[in-house]
Design a protein around this motif. Structure first.
Motif, PDB file in Angstrom:
ATOM      1  N   CYS A   1       6.593 -36.863  30.561  1.00 14.07           N
ATOM      2  CA  CYS A   1       6.396 -37.486  31.865  1.00 14.07           C
ATOM      3  C   CYS A   1       4.886 -37.617  32.061  1.00 14.07           C
ATOM      4  O   CYS A   1       4.276 -36.816  32.775  1.00 14.07           O
ATOM      5  CB  CYS A   1       7.006 -36.637  32.980  1.00 14.07           C
ATOM      6  SG  CYS A   1       6.660 -37.280  34.632  1.00 14.07           S
TER       7      CYS A   1
ATOM      8  N   CYS B   1      14.383 -39.957  38.093  1.00 15.36           N
ATOM      9  CA  CYS B   1      13.785 -41.211  37.642  1.00 15.36           C
ATOM     10  C   CYS B   1      14.818 -42.135  37.008  1.00 15.36           C
ATOM     11  O   CYS B   1      14.680 -43.352  37.037  1.00 15.36           O
ATOM     12  CB  CYS B   1      12.633 -40.946  36.692  1.00 15.36           C
ATOM     13  SG  CYS B   1      11.136 -40.528  37.621  1.00 15.36           S
TER      14      CYS B   1
ATOM     15  N   CYS C   1       7.165 -43.143  29.134  1.00 20.11           N
ATOM     16  CA  CYS C   1       8.173 -42.210  29.661  1.00 20.11           C
ATOM     17  C   CYS C   1       9.312 -42.012  28.658  1.00 20.11           C
ATOM     18  O   CYS C   1       9.831 -42.972  28.098  1.00 20.11           O
ATOM     19  CB  CYS C   1       8.742 -42.761  30.963  1.00 20.11           C
ATOM     20  SG  CYS C   1      10.126 -41.783  31.573  1.00 20.11           S
TER      21      CYS C   1
HETATM   22  S1  SF4 Z   1       7.485 -40.200  36.748  1.00 19.67           S
HETATM   23 FE1  SF4 Z   1       7.679 -39.264  34.708  1.00 19.67          FE
HETATM   24  S2  SF4 Z   1       9.874 -39.215  34.271  1.00 19.67           S
HETATM   25 FE2  SF4 Z   1       9.538 -40.630  35.978  1.00 19.67          FE
HETATM   26  S3  SF4 Z   1       9.357 -42.643  35.062  1.00 19.67           S
HETATM   27 FE3  SF4 Z   1       7.291 -41.835  35.247  1.00 19.67          FE
HETATM   28  S4  SF4 Z   1       6.898 -40.799  33.330  1.00 19.67           S
HETATM   29 FE4  SF4 Z   1       9.089 -41.125  33.429  1.00 19.67          FE
END
Ligand code: SF4
Ligand SMILES: Cc1ncc(C[n+]2csc(CCOP(=O)(O)OP(=O)(O)O)c2C)c(N)n1
Ligand SMILES: Cc1ncc(C[n+]2csc(CCOP(=O)(O)OP(=O)(O)O)c2C)c(N)n1
Ligand code: SF4
Ligand code: SF4
Ligand code: SF4
Ligand code: SF4
Ligand code: SF4
Ligand SMILES: [Mg+2]
Ligand SMILES: [Mg+2]
Lengths: 351, 177, 254, 74, 351, 254, 177, 74
Positions: free
Chosen positions: C214, C53, C23
């Motif tokens: 993401c 997030c 992420c």
């Molecule tokens: S959902 Fe997407 S933005 Fe949220 S922690 Fe996971 S990878 Fe990162």
């Protein structure tokens, strides 16, 4: 200092500044525009912050930001605008940030009108926002009291780390009366919890997110304890002609004033009527009602609404064998003392 | 003692100023006083009115559904509010700009050519102060000293205006009595 | 043996973040912490973390942090900075937060030229709530609320909010970067440094939009996610400087 | 910094690594690879497979979202 | 139609579509995202409207727009998002527009957490928005009931021209249970008041602004009459094991289910306990409580909050000589039947 | 004797409006009513009137009107148009309404390219509430909440929201005009006609920003107010076409 | 009869699918059933778990603070949830990916090499269906017909997948008994 | 329309006029002026002072916010 003949809206602003309010964020809405305008005219030139926000939602969040740094901060609005602040109020309560929020109520629901009304009692005392919190509510009934309670609101907010609602209505905001202002506060309480940059100390954070259910629950009960403590310590009310009364009117704010006029008339007719005026709406002055109910069995609640505070009166007196009547004029109608005294007569006779 | 007065006029006539000065004066003299402007969304601009209450006891309602006195700075105001007067009440109107007023038997009417008197004084804009002088006579309160103190308080930064206003107040009072 | 990549003082150690593998939030957190140290700003830093997030960012950052209601970061930042101009105020926000629910706050804080820095994580999706369409989602991008792909006819086109605010006179610095490659990371750090300088010198508002992977909601592995940024996302959101009025403002301030 | 005559040591903080593979992808020297063994979080962490090839360019640490890589000179 | 094993969030969406809901406007928030996602997957392909709005505030105003044209329309959210809809809810009530608003509550105040909670009871039943209005509230306790009450919500909304709140929580939204869906509604009620363009008739307008105080007052009392009528006609509740009970638990939604488990346990221990489950929270089923109070003198209220519905129970029973106890678990804690049964034992013994 | 300026069918007769003498709202109302008649749109017209001085517009318009909460005009319009595409939907809004509290709704309805028309009355002030500063107030303009004049350092610069939305692909027609002179009125009518056509043909979003006098809050007589528009306001808000993608969209639609 | 089961595994293992199929099957067989996924903001990705309750009477709480059965598709899940089991409860774990489990005397443990069996079947991804087959045996409900009907219902559009799943279910059941 | 040989008649709906003066300002022919007498709303309405000068250009009606002017041909 001499008395000043000043409008309610200006009075709140002036009293706030004297109480050490350093920041004001707000958005115009009738009938409280003059409050923000007074701030616009007086804050900046004394090194304070006046900012007209893009909305009420933004304003309450600016309040959160300023409060988090430890500043005394205020916002003001009227009914629809206060609805837009509900999420922010819930956050303020969750964060336990002190702040003063003024609601000069108008007729509603919806756009309603701009006449005085008391239809936001539920929203104010029950928490119009989400979650388990309450907001202490102060309800002044004269311009002098607006000044005094504005100062008190800041003190209570800091003492209990809670947002405080100051509730008036269009009439309270527009009317002028003589006011003796308190001297400006010089010593403000320390706020060790405020975010000021970690400096050389450990870092800190302020969050209303509490993912752990048990921790969230503890937080909720902590808030309840705080409200209970306020109920013990901070409940305010006024008794008017209650000494020999055998019939009690209950009313707050504008309605209480009109009730006084009505009671004076009724007294002239020989009716032994008095008034109990809650000044704190939350915590509600249960105890005095219960005490009065030992002698008096007839209560009449006046509100400029279809009946909201009357629930608190009923809750306070649930264990007493009393009769509680209600007379409401919602929607921006200002009832007259004559009307109220007629109502008093009607219920008095039935006693 | 309690006197409820409804003051009305058109936007620029200074009716709010009049009432504000009176309210301040009453306060200075030690009375209770309340001033409540009408405010509205409905009509932009146009007429303005407010209620002034002076009393020697706590004032219950600042609203006057049936005022003791109506002070009308122009004809539309006189027409609009004469019927609100309590029976036995008093209407004070500005005869300079009022041609005719509705009839009502149970009240007293008092006229004063405020604009003409103001012109005599050399200041057209002080018609409201002329009215004020008359109004104070009619109401019996507040006294001139308090009115003058009120003028000082509110216009202190404009001594010339205070001077003119004092004169106008006196002229109004004089004309009235 | 000397550690070259020194641990950033303002990043907590020995905490595992809640972020998914790969992420972008984690990369940006590190950059922010490094810069606060390099620029000696951490002691007076005040960061607003968003509903998104990054809601738990205070568990990772080791300087003062406040959490925001969804979308209100720049309002809180405005309140804090105005109340205490000594604070170094950063609003850290996602694309849903900043360009959907927070649109008004974004536009107006920028237009007022608040002296704050905005770190804008554009991952073209609502990460926290499980992958719904964001104002920044690409045309045709399939998300939980655009299962047939974003259809501009009904869902509108991707919103370029940074380009919008870059035009305001009060916005002194605005740049779009990405953390999808080491070169991108380097540019990101440079851009955030410039933004921080802008506030440090009291010049006004700065914003850095960061294209950020993401993997979870894009349903790609992290490497693929970085490629998608470099190959697809940059077509819609061209990285580069959008405005830099620092010199001008410095002159104004004299 | 990446002069060839210098020696670098790379360490992966195994239990902080989420196995995203970004370091592996962006290390152009093939120093890193994915471990077959799960770590305590249940991920396949990166591991150092060609330690001698490291040139200390820090591409890996730049990309690591979890601050899980340490590069030492010497 | 066969039963379907479906989650609460999907169930509401499916039931709404079957009830003739043509428009959905919403903004993501946990724990109700799946509702909007179901709408996204199913509305457009059937000629309906799904639109993810830029915010909850926008969503509720889109609802107003769609409702004004006569369409059946829904929005959904969870606690903080519902706070942002309060102004809009007040407008809907003022306009007297039918609409269905879903709140899958989570822990609060503030960001709180996403676990199930019942802290928005006050907000929902007392009108978190400004002015004199209330919102009828339906509180299902199973996925099947979510389906049934969703359909009912649309019918009530149209019948009484009012926004209706459907209240669940994170657990209700996430859990799957077998559901038998009703057949799709084909005949929708006519809405002569809807704005459809004046055509060849006279022009019309819809406004919640009522500048005249007397007219506003009439409007407010009209709303009160409507709520009274609903109280007469539409109050819903369930009685569980009440036939021979000498002790009554009062609980709604998730808490009521847990209470049932607790009551089963307590019954095994020989305690004659039953449950009164309000299904409409506003209007509150006062009458049944009063009726029960003729026999039973001990009431125990369970809530996943610090105590909100308990006020309605106290108000309903203000004239009865009964004991009302309260047990609350706020903040996202889901209590267990074991815990509740212990609490029942405790209060039962004291009886 | 024949009446040349025929009474517009969709404007109520024999009602005196609550607007102040010389207020631009009245002029724009007449233009809207005339066009709905000329373009035969009045029977299906649905206008959203704002919280603002035009809050009572339903007393003057003789077609279907709904009133909006402050700032939410385009959200209501979106809901209505989507629910009933046969309606001809107009959102009539003031500058406070559209560019302060309603910013998010304005930006997103425009970005989605909703097939609605927005009539944007820019009078650089909050008229209804008694003359507070608006996002559109001019630098130095003294208002009830900027008594010392709008100070861009703290209050920000005037916001050009129409220019912002004109850049969105979904915004098909955007023009800025004024009703401060007969020539301006003529152009206004032309612009609104183009906007109406845009919706009529289903091409997307259109907005006409109208510089409009507010003599009361500007504390000027009406003639002076018109002059102020032509001499001062136009310096900040240059009248003219901001975008016209009608041809393009017509081609797309085939 | 009421059986509360906690099913847990890592994200991609199909634990939610397993429970959903079981819940459907129970419904088809005429039982009451509830399925409650855990959902959280705290950990993105990672492990997943849910509670499945099957009963022949109305189900009060869909939550299982003390489940009768834990079905663990991987080691971390077994470790995490073994202590939640009611005394006398049963742990079913996937021995293909579990090396060691904590000791607890008052429960029964059952192991099944689900991944290995799945590989034998030629489909690695059907380990969850192997577990399902075993789980149904352990719980005593639902019956195979209902499980197959449930598979048809949920995967009806992918006949090949149904086929493989059926086989895996049977294999799991067989291994178990 | 504004050919000089045509005759136009201008009427002010006196009790609808708010005396804003815009018509007076923008009538380049001096047809209109402010009346000294107040109307029922208390405004000094516009009145026609040079009826013969009207060229029917409708500048006045274009500017009138209160639809208070009627221009007739003939
Ligand atoms: S959902 Fe997407 S933005 Fe949220 S922690 Fe996971 S990878 Fe990162
Ligand atoms: C008022 C309100 N509405 C909705 C939410 C739910 N919510 C939390 S974060 C979020 C969006 C997250 O997306 P983004 O801002 O892009 O951040 P990311 O998670 O992608 O980093 C939403 C809708 C909320 N917390 N509060
Ligand atoms: C939520 C809310 N906030 C504030 C108001 C008060 N209010 C009504 S209109 C208005 C601004 C009007 O200004 P503008 O939109 O520019 O319209 P104008 O009156 O100038 O035509 C405000 C602040 C309101 N009605 N509702
Ligand atoms: S420092 Fe460079 S060469 Fe060494 S492991 Fe990291 S990326 Fe590879
Ligand atoms: S980049 Fe970091 S988290 Fe990802 S695999 Fe490499 S060391 Fe692990
Ligand atoms: S205040 Fe201004 S905008 Fe409002 S009616 Fe008067 S002139 Fe028009
Ligand atoms: S039509 Fe033209 S010439 Fe005639 S009065 Fe009007 S503006 Fe003057
Ligand atoms: S423009 Fe209209 S309102 Fe104004 S003065 Fe002329 S006729 Fe009267
Ligand atoms: Mg995002
Ligand atoms: Mg305006």
């Amino acid at each position: 200092m001499d008395k000043v003949f000043i409008s309610g809206n200006h009075c709140i602003a002036e009293a706030a500044i004297r109480a050490g309010c350093r920041c004001y964020f707000g958005y115009p809405i009738t009938p409280q525009n003059e409050l923000g305008e007074y701030m616009a005219a007086n804050m900046r030139k004394n090194g304070g912050i006046f900012l007209q926000s893009e909305s009420e939602t933004a304003a309450i969040n600016m309040v959160i930001g300023a409060a988090s740094t430890g500043a005394r901060v205020m916002t003001s609005s009227s009914s629809p605008g206060v609805s837009l602040k509900q999420e922010g109020l819930s956050f303020l309560a969750g964060f336990e940030f002190p702040a003063v929020i003024v609601n000069m109520m108008r007729g509603g629901p919806g756009l309603g009108n701009i006449a005085p009304a008391q239809g936001d009692y539920f929203q104010s005392t029950r928490g119009g926002g989400h979650g388990d919190y309450r907001t202490p509510v102060l309800a002044p009934a004269s311009v002098q009291e607006l000044a005094d309670l504005t100062v008190k609101a800041f003190d209570l907010a800091d003492k209990y780390r809670t947002p405080i609602l100051l509730m008036g209505d269009g009439m309270m905001g527009q009317m002028k009366e003589p006011v003796l202002f308190p001297e400006p506060v010089t010593d403000l309480p320390a706020k060790p919890w405020a975010l000021k940059g970690r400096g050389d100390g450990p870092s800190r954070y302020q969050a209303s997110l509490i993912l752990d259910g048990l921790a969230m629950e503890r937080h909720n009960w902590k808030l309840v304890r705080k409200y209970k403590e306020m109920a013990e310590q901070e409940t305010l009310f006024e008794l008017y002609m209650m000494d020999d009364a055998d019939f009690a009117v209950v009313a707050y704010g504008t309605t209480a004033r009109i009730a006084k006029g009505a009671i004076k008339r009724a007294r002239k007719d020989g009716l032994k009527v008095g008034l109990i005026r809650p000044i704190t709406l939350f915590p509600f002055p249960d105890k005095i009602l219960q005490k009065v109910a030992q002698q008096i069995k007839n209560f009449l609640v006046f509100e400029m609404s279809t009946g909201q505070m009357v629930e608190d009166v009923r809750l306070a007196l649930e264990n007493e064998r009393v009769v509680i009547d209600f007379h409401g004029r919602p929607g921006g109608i200002i009832p007259t003392p004559i009307e109220f005294s007629r109502v008093i007569h009607r219920y008095y006779r039935r006693m | 003692m309690i006197v409820k007065t409804l003051c009305a006029g058109s936007g620029g006539q200074g009716v709010m100023t009049l009432a504000n000065i009176m309210g301040n004066a009453a306060m200075i003299q030690g009375f209770h006083s309340t001033y409540l402007p009408s405010y509205g969304a409905a009509m932009r601009g146009g007429t303005a009115n407010c209620t002034l209450t002076i009393a020697d006891e706590e004032i219950a309602s600042p609203v006057a559904s049936a005022p003791d006195i109506v002070v009308a700075l122009n004809q539309p105001s006189a027409v609009a509010f004469i019927n609100r007067l309590v029976s036995g009440g008093k209407l004070l109107y500005n005869s300079s700009v009022t041609e005719e007023i509705p009839k009502r038997q149970d009240i007293e009417t008092f006229s004063i050519p405020a604009n003409d008197l103001a012109t005599e004084l050399g200041n057209n804009r002080s018609a409201n102060m002329i009215m004020l002088g008359a109004f104070a006579q009619l109401a019996g309160v507040p006294d001139n000293d308090s009115i003058f103190a009120s003028l000082d308080l509110l216009m202190g930064n404009k001594p010339a205006l205070v001077e003119i206003s004092r004169k106008a107040v006196l002229k109004g009072a004089e004309y009235f009595s | 043996m000397e550690l070259i990549n020194k641990w950033p003082e303002y990043h907590k150690k020995d905490v595992v973040s809640h972020y998914c593998p790969g992420c972008g939030h984690g990369i940006v957190h590190r950059i922010v912490a490094e810069l606060l140290e390099e620029m000696d700003l951490g002691k007076k830093a005040y960061l607003v973390c968003p509903a998104g997030c990054a809601v738990l960012a205070y568990n990772y950052f080791d300087f003062d942090v406040i959490e925001s209601a969804h979308g209100r970061g720049t309002a809180i930042a405005t309140g804090a900075k105005r109340a205490n101009p000594n604070l170094f105020v950063i609003s850290y926000q996602g694309d849903g937060d900043l360009s959907a629910i927070g649109t008004a706050e974004t536009i107006h804080s920028a237009n007022r030229g608040e002296n704050i820095c905005v770190i804008f994580i554009n991952n073209a999706v609502y990460g926290m709530t499980g992958g719904q369409m964001a104002p920044t989602s690409l045309v045709g991008q399939s998300t939980m609320t655009s299962p047939a792909g974003r259809n501009p006819e009904v869902d509108g086109y991707p919103l370029h909010i940074t380009d919008v605010v870059a035009q305001f006179p009060g916005v002194v610095y605005a740049e779009r970067v990405s953390v999808s490659s080491p070169a991108g990371v380097k540019k990101t750090k440079k851009a955030i440094r410039n933004a921080f300088e802008t506030q440090q010198e009291g010049l006004g508002y700065s914003i850095v939009e960061i294209l950020s992977p993401c993997p979870t909601n894009w349903k790609m592995d992290p490497v693929k996610a970085c490629k998608w940024i470099d190959e697809e996302m940059v077509k819609e959101y061209k990285p580069g400087l959008l405005t830099d009025k620092r010199e001008e403002k410095r002159k104004e301030k004299g | 910094m990446s002069k060839k005559d210098k020696v670098f040591t790379v360490k992966v903080r195994r239990d902080f690594c989420k196995g995203c593979g970004l370091c592996i992808e962006f290390c152009k020297k093939g120093v890193l690879a994915s471990s077959a063994k799960l770590n305590s979080m249940g991920y396949n962490p990166a591991e150092v497979v060609k330690p001698e090839a490291c040139v200390g360019c820090l591409m890996c640490t730049q990309m690591c979202p979890d601050l899980a890589i340490e590069v030492y000179s010497g």
